[in-house]
Design an enzyme around this catalytic site. Structure first.
Site, mmCIF file in Angstrom:
data_model
loop_
_atom_site.group_PDB
_atom_site.id
_atom_site.type_symbol
_atom_site.label_atom_id
_atom_site.label_comp_id
_atom_site.label_asym_id
_atom_site.label_seq_id
_atom_site.Cartn_x
_atom_site.Cartn_y
_atom_site.Cartn_z
ATOM 1 N N ARG A 1 -10.842 -10.955 1.316
ATOM 2 C CA ARG A 1 -11.740 -11.938 0.717
ATOM 3 C C ARG A 1 -11.135 -13.340 0.774
ATOM 4 O O ARG A 1 -11.864 -14.335 0.810
ATOM 5 C CB ARG A 1 -12.072 -11.541 -0.716
ATOM 6 N N LYS B 1 0.824 -1.199 0.000
ATOM 7 C CA LYS B 1 0.000 0.000 0.000
ATOM 8 C C LYS B 1 0.867 1.262 0.000
ATOM 9 O O LYS B 1 2.035 1.216 0.396
ATOM 10 C CB LYS B 1 -0.878 0.023 1.262
#
Length: 340
Positions: A196, A122
């Site tokens: 997920r 990130k």
């Protein structure tokens, strides 16, 4: 302090006040876990907290360590954990408030105690807020604890997956293929789409093991949901109309609102992979929250399921930086409705 003056022996007000206090305690619990720094709030720490809570409330708790999850075949969750020296855990808490034969309501939470993005690192700005990536799990723990404290007449199982997502030398790489608990293979195109991967294994296990009447997951899953709905309203995805309506009404009543978002075969098709059953991100930048939900839908079968994307509402940034404790108020209202 707040002074509350009511007529003598007003049972409705007394009940409402007691419920409000209980929900407030639950919200505060979720906020405290969310605000803790990631060097202290580790998967091991959160596991110990779950065990303490379960002990104090008389709940059943089962802890799955790395070896146990390997035996279960949870390759997606373990794939996320590979880059960190912090060992992952899955914790399952059971509250038996209903009749013995009643099928439970299942709550599933994403517990990324820190999310660096892994190899798909990130940006540096705001990365400190990735300690809040476990707010879904914190909300589910707080919700089952609150339901137990309120003695709600409903059976509940809360399953949460705890891990870090770090860019270590053994970390999962873009292009790697992982095998899920459900047996489906997943091509990891972006290691920052890790929530997920954790949820798909925990969801599939919970449904397989407990056969719940419905399952609700909560996760700080996508920045795309923040773009779509901002920071006041959470995203709601569901394969079941009745469950979706129940959650929307519970959110409205609790002033913890959600907005129904679409699920469509087009979002599933966008997850096509040439090398695995699914890719973990779509082949385009559009509808990121929807394709993430479509990914999860592939692991729930026919079970009534709802996904709460709380990326925009779980914490605040800037001068008000801190956890909000959402969606605990919504979930307690929902669980009360399930108990009726």
């Amino acid at each position: 302090n707040i002074d509350l003056y009511v007529p003598d022996e007003n049972k409705d007000v007394e009940k409402a006040y007691a419920e409000g206090v209980s929900v407030g305690v639950g919200v505060q619990m979720a906020k405290q876990y969310g605000d803790m720094p990631a060097n202290l709030c580790t998967p091991k720490f959160m596991t110990e907290e779950c065990m303490k809570l379960a002990g104090s409330l008389g709940l059943d708790v089962t802890v799955f360590d790395e070896k146990a999850m390997e035996k279960l075949g949870m390759g997606c969750l373990l794939g996320v954990a590979k880059g960190s020296h912090q060992k992952p855990r899955m914790v399952v808490i059971e509250y038996h408030g209903g009749k013995k034969d009643d099928t439970p309501v299942a709550l599933v939470g994403k517990g990324l105690t820190f999310d660096s993005g892994g190899i798909s690192l990130k940006p540096a700005k705001g990365m400190d807020e990735m300690k809040y990536d476990m707010c879904g799990a914190a909300a589910m723990i707080a919700s089952i604890a609150t339901a137990a404290a309120m003695k709600l007449p409903v059976n509940i199982v809360a399953a949460v997956g705890f891990t870090e997502n770090m860019p270590g030398s053994s970390a999962t790489k873009p292009g790697d293929i992982l095998k899920s608990y459900a047996g489906k293979t997943v091509e990891v195109l972006n290691t920052d789409a890790e929530g997920r991967l954790v949820l798909c294994d925990v969801l599939a296990y919970t449904i397989d093991k407990f056969k719940p009447k419905c399952v609700v997951d909560a996760a700080t899953l996508t920045g795309a949901c923040v773009v779509a709905l901002g920071n006041d309203i959470a995203g709601l995805f569901s394969n079941d109309e009745e469950l979706a309506m129940s959650l929307m009404m519970a959110g409205d009543t609790a002033m913890d609102p959600v907005w129904r978002m679409p699920l469509d075969i087009s979002f599933t098709k966008a997850l096509k992979s040439n090398f695995a059953d699914l890719a973990n991100i779509s082949d385009s930048r559009g509808a990121g929250a929807c394709t993430a939900a479509a990914f999860l839908e592939e692991f729930v079968g026919d079970t009534p399921w709802a996904h709460l994307d709380i990326a925009g509402v779980a914490n605040k940034s800037g001068k008000e930086k801190g956890s909000t404790g959402r969606p605990v108020p919504l979930l307690i209202n929902f669980l009360e409705d399930q108990a009726e």
